[in-house]
Design a protein around this motif. Structure first.
Motif, PDB file in Angstrom:
ATOM      1  N   TYR A 190       0.847  -1.202   0.000  1.00  0.00           N
ATOM      2  CA  TYR A 190       0.000   0.000   0.000  1.00  0.00           C
ATOM      3  C   TYR A 190       0.878   1.246   0.000  1.00  0.00           C
ATOM      4  O   TYR A 190       1.722   1.422   0.876  1.00  0.00           O
ATOM      5  N   LYS A 191       0.650   2.130  -0.964  1.00  0.00           N
ATOM      6  CA  LYS A 191       1.496   3.319  -1.127  1.00  0.00           C
ATOM      7  C   LYS A 191       0.765   4.625  -0.803  1.00  0.00           C
ATOM      8  O   LYS A 191       1.344   5.704  -0.951  1.00  0.00           O
ATOM      9  N   GLY A 192      -0.490   4.540  -0.351  1.00  0.00           N
ATOM     10  CA  GLY A 192      -1.264   5.759  -0.094  1.00  0.00           C
ATOM     11  C   GLY A 192      -1.061   6.314   1.301  1.00  0.00           C
ATOM     12  O   GLY A 192      -0.100   5.981   2.009  1.00  0.00           O
ATOM     13  N   ASP A 193      -1.995   7.177   1.724  1.00  0.00           N
ATOM     14  CA  ASP A 193      -1.924   7.842   3.018  1.00  0.00           C
ATOM     15  C   ASP A 193      -2.433   6.944   4.137  1.00  0.00           C
ATOM     16  O   ASP A 193      -3.247   6.042   3.910  1.00  0.00           O
ATOM     17  N   SER A 194      -1.984   7.225   5.354  1.00  0.00           N
ATOM     18  CA  SER A 194      -2.618   6.633   6.535  1.00  0.00           C
ATOM     19  C   SER A 194      -3.948   7.363   6.757  1.00  0.00           C
ATOM     20  O   SER A 194      -4.246   8.375   6.106  1.00  0.00           O
ATOM     21  N   LEU A 195      -4.748   6.862   7.694  1.00  0.00           N
ATOM     22  CA  LEU A 195      -6.046   7.492   7.946  1.00  0.00           C
ATOM     23  C   LEU A 195      -5.882   8.926   8.421  1.00  0.00           C
ATOM     24  O   LEU A 195      -6.578   9.832   7.951  1.00  0.00           O
ATOM     25  N   ILE A 196      -4.966   9.168   9.353  1.00  0.00           N
ATOM     26  CA  ILE A 196      -4.752  10.525   9.860  1.00  0.00           C
ATOM     27  C   ILE A 196      -4.251  11.442   8.757  1.00  0.00           C
ATOM     28  O   ILE A 196      -4.674  12.600   8.647  1.00  0.00           O
ATOM     29  N   GLU A 197      -3.363  10.938   7.908  1.00  0.00           N
ATOM     30  CA  GLU A 197      -2.870  11.751   6.787  1.00  0.00           C
ATOM     31  C   GLU A 197      -4.004  12.117   5.843  1.00  0.00           C
ATOM     32  O   GLU A 197      -4.070  13.248   5.330  1.00  0.00           O
ATOM     33  N   ALA A 198      -4.916  11.185   5.602  1.00  0.00           N
ATOM     34  CA  ALA A 198      -6.068  11.463   4.734  1.00  0.00           C
ATOM     35  C   ALA A 198      -7.004  12.477   5.388  1.00  0.00           C
ATOM     36  O   ALA A 198      -7.548  13.360   4.707  1.00  0.00           O
ATOM     37  N   LEU A 199      -7.195  12.368   6.692  1.00  0.00           N
ATOM     38  CA  LEU A 199      -8.039  13.340   7.400  1.00  0.00           C
ATOM     39  C   LEU A 199      -7.459  14.742   7.300  1.00  0.00           C
ATOM     40  O   LEU A 199      -8.189  15.727   7.147  1.00  0.00           O
ATOM     41  N   ASN A 200      -6.149  14.848   7.360  1.00  0.00           N
ATOM     42  CA  ASN A 200      -5.501  16.160   7.265  1.00  0.00           C
ATOM     43  C   ASN A 200      -5.621  16.783   5.879  1.00  0.00           C
ATOM     44  O   ASN A 200      -5.365  17.979   5.714  1.00  0.00           O
ATOM     45  N   LYS A 201      -6.008  15.980   4.884  1.00  0.00           N
ATOM     46  CA  LYS A 201      -6.180  16.511   3.528  1.00  0.00           C
ATOM     47  C   LYS A 201      -7.622  16.940   3.239  1.00  0.00           C
ATOM     48  O   LYS A 201      -7.916  17.442   2.156  1.00  0.00           O
ATOM     49  N   LEU A 202      -8.508  16.732   4.215  1.00  0.00           N
ATOM     50  CA  LEU A 202      -9.879  17.226   4.059  1.00  0.00           C
ATOM     51  C   LEU A 202      -9.887  18.747   4.082  1.00  0.00           C
ATOM     52  O   LEU A 202      -8.963  19.386   4.595  1.00  0.00           O
ATOM     53  N   LYS A 203     -10.930  19.324   3.548  1.00  0.00           N
ATOM     54  CA  LYS A 203     -11.033  20.782   3.476  1.00  0.00           C
ATOM     55  C   LYS A 203     -12.139  21.283   4.405  1.00  0.00           C
ATOM     56  O   LYS A 203     -13.207  20.681   4.490  1.00  0.00           O
ATOM     57  N   VAL A 204     -11.858  22.387   5.092  1.00  0.00           N
ATOM     58  CA  VAL A 204     -12.862  22.997   5.961  1.00  0.00           C
ATOM     59  C   VAL A 204     -13.911  23.679   5.096  1.00  0.00           C
ATOM     60  O   VAL A 204     -13.572  24.512   4.255  1.00  0.00           O
ATOM     61  N   PRO A 205     -15.195  23.343   5.239  1.00  0.00           N
ATOM     62  CA  PRO A 205     -16.239  23.986   4.438  1.00  0.00           C
ATOM     63  C   PRO A 205     -16.289  25.485   4.721  1.00  0.00           C
ATOM     64  O   PRO A 205     -15.974  25.928   5.829  1.00  0.00           O
ATOM     65  N   PRO A 206     -16.664  26.283   3.739  1.00  0.00           N
ATOM     66  CA  PRO A 206     -16.770  27.736   3.970  1.00  0.00           C
ATOM     67  C   PRO A 206     -17.832  28.042   5.022  1.00  0.00           C
ATOM     68  O   PRO A 206     -18.880  27.401   5.067  1.00  0.00           O
ATOM     69  N   THR A 207     -17.533  29.006   5.882  1.00  0.00           N
ATOM     70  CA  THR A 207     -18.483  29.391   6.927  1.00  0.00           C
ATOM     71  C   THR A 207     -19.448  30.456   6.412  1.00  0.00           C
ATOM     72  O   THR A 207     -19.194  31.113   5.406  1.00  0.00           O
ATOM     73  N   GLN A 208     -20.551  30.620   7.119  1.00  0.00           N
ATOM     74  CA  GLN A 208     -21.536  31.656   6.799  1.00  0.00           C
ATOM     75  C   GLN A 208     -21.755  32.523   8.041  1.00  0.00           C
ATOM     76  O   GLN A 208     -22.867  32.762   8.472  1.00  0.00           O
TER      77      GLN A 208
END
Length: 266
Positions: A190-208
């Motif tokens: 497996y050459k991809g990200d760990s779970l924590i690494e993948a979580l860190n690549k998520l994006k914060v949704p824009p706030t209102q």
């Protein structure tokens, strides 16, 4: 789970990252073994109801915070059993992203398709697929088994409307801690990200935050020494201490109070 920006922290999620004290896990491990539920100690971190622990299934939605070096997360543990899909909808409606956990032994089940579909309907745009129990495949940590499950889930995602190339598939063993924080020697293929690494690549949704305050009430708790505490998520606007809030449809007014661990604004 919901996501907000956070300053660097040294804690993460569950036992593997240190967010749950080891003595708590040891206590749950002992209790689980006494009740004939060996290996359920990690589930009991989120499953607090007596019936959940006796039946071995998540029934109600529960929340727990954890932080990576990039984000502050609120984990929303939603039920997977078909009998409690109403509670699953309640939890998923609060989420900014979803980690769909699929068994590496059994592959996607009927509930898997239902939950992915509901996540799409409820507006969850970011998703991670965690193929769990890789330590229990035959042989253990088998690449072929992972690829088979990946193909099956990818077909579901495509049919429901997710872009498969934007969804990471991560082989993990939650019980053994494999691929949770960092990649280990168990799955060299497996050459991809760990779970924590993948979580860190998520994006914060824009706030209102510039709009009027809207806070749908999720639940109401009675806490000794504090009183009645409504719980919900701020969808628009900003919640500040000592702010006058109008509850609908009763139109009763109350003042917000600052919790000692809460941020100044939410």
């Amino acid at each position: 789970m919901s996501i907000t920006e956070s300053p660097p922290q040294s804690v993460g999620c569950c036992s593997e990252t240190g967010a749950i004290d080891k003595f708590v896990i040891e206590k749950y491990k002992k209790l689980a073994e006494e009740k004939g539920k060996a290996t359920f100690e990690f589930a009991w971190v989120m499953d607090n109801l007596k019936e959940e622990r006796e039946r071995g299934v998540t029934i109600d939605v529960s929340h727990k915070k954890f932080m990576t070096d990039k984000y502050y997360f609120t984990v929303i543990d939603a039920p997977g059993h078909r009998d409690f899909v109403k509670n699953m909808i309640t939890g998923t409606s609060q989420a900014d992203a979803a980690v769909v956990v699929v068994s590496g032994i059994d592959g996607p089940q009927a509930q898997t398709k239902e939950h992915i579909f509901l996540a799409k309907v409820l507006g969850v745009k970011q998703m991670i697929i965690a193929v769990n129990k890789m330590d229990a495949t035959k042989p253990a940590y088998d690449e072929k088994t992972f690829n088979t499950v990946k193909e099956q889930v990818a077909a579901l995602l495509k049919n429901i409307g997710y872009k498969v190339d934007e969804v990471p598939f991560i082989p993990i063993s939650a019980y053994a801690g494999a691929n949770i924080v960092k990649k280990g020697a168990e799955m060299p293929w497996y050459k991809g990200d760990s779970l924590i690494e993948a979580l860190n690549k998520l994006k914060v949704p824009p706030t209102q935050a510039n709009l009027a305050l809207r806070l749908p009430i999720q639940d109401v708790y009675t806490i000794t020494g504090i009183g009645t505490v409504p719980v919900g998520r701020v969808e628009t606007g900003t919640l500040k201490p000592d702010m006058k809030i109008i509850f609908m449809p009763s139109q009763q007014g109350r003042r917000s109070k600052e919790h000692r661990n809460a941020p100044t604004n939410s």
